[in-house]
Design an enzyme around this catalytic site. Structure first.
Site, PDB file in Angstrom:
ATOM      1  N   HIS A 184       6.400  -2.522 -11.992  1.00  0.00           N
ATOM      2  CA  HIS A 184       7.142  -2.698 -13.250  1.00  0.00           C
ATOM      3  C   HIS A 184       6.803  -4.042 -13.914  1.00  0.00           C
ATOM      4  CE1 HIS A 184       9.453   1.010 -13.069  1.00  0.00           C
ATOM      5  NE2 HIS A 184       9.469   0.826 -11.760  1.00  0.00           N
TER       6      HIS A 184
ATOM      7  N   ARG B 133      -3.696   5.932  -5.952  1.00  0.00           N
ATOM      8  CA  ARG B 133      -3.636   4.499  -5.643  1.00  0.00           C
ATOM      9  C   ARG B 133      -2.291   4.194  -4.980  1.00  0.00           C
ATOM     10  NH1 ARG B 133       0.716   3.899  -7.134  1.00  0.00           N
ATOM     11  NH2 ARG B 133       1.581   3.741  -9.223  1.00  0.00           N
TER      12      ARG B 133
ATOM     13  N   ASP C 245      -2.048   2.426 -13.257  1.00  0.00           N
ATOM     14  CA  ASP C 245      -2.625   3.524 -12.477  1.00  0.00           C
ATOM     15  C   ASP C 245      -4.064   3.798 -12.907  1.00  0.00           C
ATOM     16  OD1 ASP C 245      -0.008   3.565 -11.681  1.00  0.00           O
ATOM     17  OD2 ASP C 245       0.519   5.370 -12.796  1.00  0.00           O
TER      18      ASP C 245
HETATM   19  C1  GLA Z   1       4.159   4.123 -12.808  1.00  0.00           C
HETATM   20  C2  GLA Z   1       3.485   3.841 -14.147  1.00  0.00           C
HETATM   21  C3  GLA Z   1       2.739   2.491 -14.113  1.00  0.00           C
HETATM   22  C4  GLA Z   1       3.629   1.372 -13.600  1.00  0.00           C
HETATM   23  C5  GLA Z   1       4.348   1.790 -12.316  1.00  0.00           C
HETATM   24  C6  GLA Z   1       5.353   0.770 -11.858  1.00  0.00           C
HETATM   25  O1  GLA Z   1       3.198   4.319 -11.818  1.00  0.00           O
HETATM   26  O2  GLA Z   1       2.572   4.875 -14.457  1.00  0.00           O
HETATM   27  O3  GLA Z   1       2.210   2.204 -15.382  1.00  0.00           O
HETATM   28  O4  GLA Z   1       4.534   0.967 -14.585  1.00  0.00           O
HETATM   29  O5  GLA Z   1       5.011   3.047 -12.458  1.00  0.00           O
HETATM   30  O6  GLA Z   1       4.717  -0.392 -11.473  1.00  0.00           O
END
Ligand code: GLA
Length: 363
Positions: free
Chosen positions: A23, A16, A160
């Protein structure tokens, strides 16, 4: 389980790109990821055994070894990419084993969710079940989030996993991490989405990811849930570090809302406005959340000088990895990236993870 003859499983999980909203997920906030055409596939025989044996063409020294996992052994006993497989097997508790091959078109450690895609592909291959309802998809997302936590120790959110499971072709996905929902929103054909790898790989295990999460929790202990906080609540924090972290999260949630509203505008989105939100998001991630780097900042600035680019930002956790650029439909960043010897992709909104089982004739 009676396998009723050998069965072949094909599982696919896309990566993705996060259009906006980074964050924010681990404080129950909003994000707007899009499942992409790059991903992880598994072709394997489902076998009546207690082990998973996978070879991989994932590429790179850390993943060139075949993975052999005895189901039920602790994740900590596994090394390399077998940790992810062992952690998923622990969550999925399968009654069959696998023998097969993993292939990936996703660059690892680049902010495009290669580890979540691997975990979800393994989970689906082991269970052989396509999660179709939101509740089933959430169940797989939570299991694979738990697997990520135990494989890496990184306290990631659900962004994700929900993006990968809830993806729909031609759509981005609004992730509400508090409601734990993934809602498709159509992507306009007139918006080009490019991703350029900065050339700097990163691993979240050695990053400040867990520290940022702890800082957000410390801010929440003072002003309550950041997903409900107003900008003035963040500004009232006396600790300057916590104030900046909270400011990022509160403003980023608002930017996701504005971006989604823009995408849903009946006359079509104003891609200059989407670009401006992207740049604000990057500056906030860099200045207030401190997850950018000089290399990412320079790449964003250089992209913003390119004709047709309306906005650019880091995507995913930051600390290295990829930068996203959006712009007009004819935008082509191949030459820009080639001049810097960096990989680049035009990303297409893709369907989410899927699994299919077929009987295999012997002989
Ligand atoms: C990583 C983490 C997600 C999210 C992003 C930042 O991809 O796996 O859960 O916190 O960083 O948005």
């Amino acid at each position: 389980m009676n396998l009723d003859g050998p069965r072949h499983v094909h599982a696919w999980a896309p990566g993705r790109v996060n259009l906006i909203g980074d964050h924010t997920d681990y404080t129950g906030g909003l994000a707007l990821p899009m499942a992409i055409q790059l991903g992880v596939s598994i072709e394997a025989a489902r076998v009546p055994s207690n082990s998973i044996e996978l070879v991989s063409d994932l590429g790179g020294a850390s993943v060139s070894e075949p993975c052999v996992v005895e189901i039920g052994t602790p994740t900590s006993a596994a090394t390399g990419w077998a940790r992810y497989v062992a952690a998923v097997a622990h969550e999925a508790r399968p009654s069959i084993g696998l023998r097969g091959t993993v292939r990936s078109t996703l660059p690892a450690g680049s902010g495009l969710s290669s580890s979540a895609a691997l975990e979800i592909a393994v989970f689906l291959a082991l269970t052989g079940h396509q999660p179709t309802s939101p509740a089933e998809q959430l169940g797989v997302a939570l299991a694979c989030q738990a697997a990520e936590h135990s494989a890496t120790g990184v306290p990631c959110g659900l962004l994700d996993q929900l993006a990968i499971l809830g993806g729909r072709s031609e759509c981005a996905t609004v992730v509400d991490a508090f409601a734990r929902t993934a809602t498709p929103v159509p992507m306009p054909a007139g918006l080009a989405v490019w991703v350029i790898h900065s050339g700097v790989a990163r691993t979240l295990e050695t990053s400040a990811y867990a520290q940022r999460r702890a800082e957000c929790e410390a801010a929440e202990a003072r002003i309550g849930p950041l997903r409900l906080a107003a900008p003035a609540d963040a500004e009232a924090l006396s600790d300057p570090v916590l104030r900046r972290r909270a400011r990022h999260v509160v403003s980023e949630n608002q930017r996701v809302r504005s971006y989604v509203e823009e995408l849903q505008r009946s006359s079509g989105p104003d891609i200059e406005a989407l670009g401006a939100l992207s740049v604000e998001s990057h500056r906030s991630l860099a200045d207030d959340f401190a997850v950018s780097s000089p290399v990412l900042d320079e790449l964003v600035d250089a992209l913003l000088t390119q004709p047709g680019v309306t906005g650019a930002r880091l995507t995913g956790a930051g600390f290295g990895g990829c930068v996203l650029a959006i712009g007009t439909p004819e935008l082509d960043l191949v030459e820009f990236a080639a001049a810097r010897s960096l990989p680049a992709w035009r990303m297409r909104p893709s369907a989410g993870a899927h699994v299919a089982i077929a009987s295999v004739r012997e002989g």
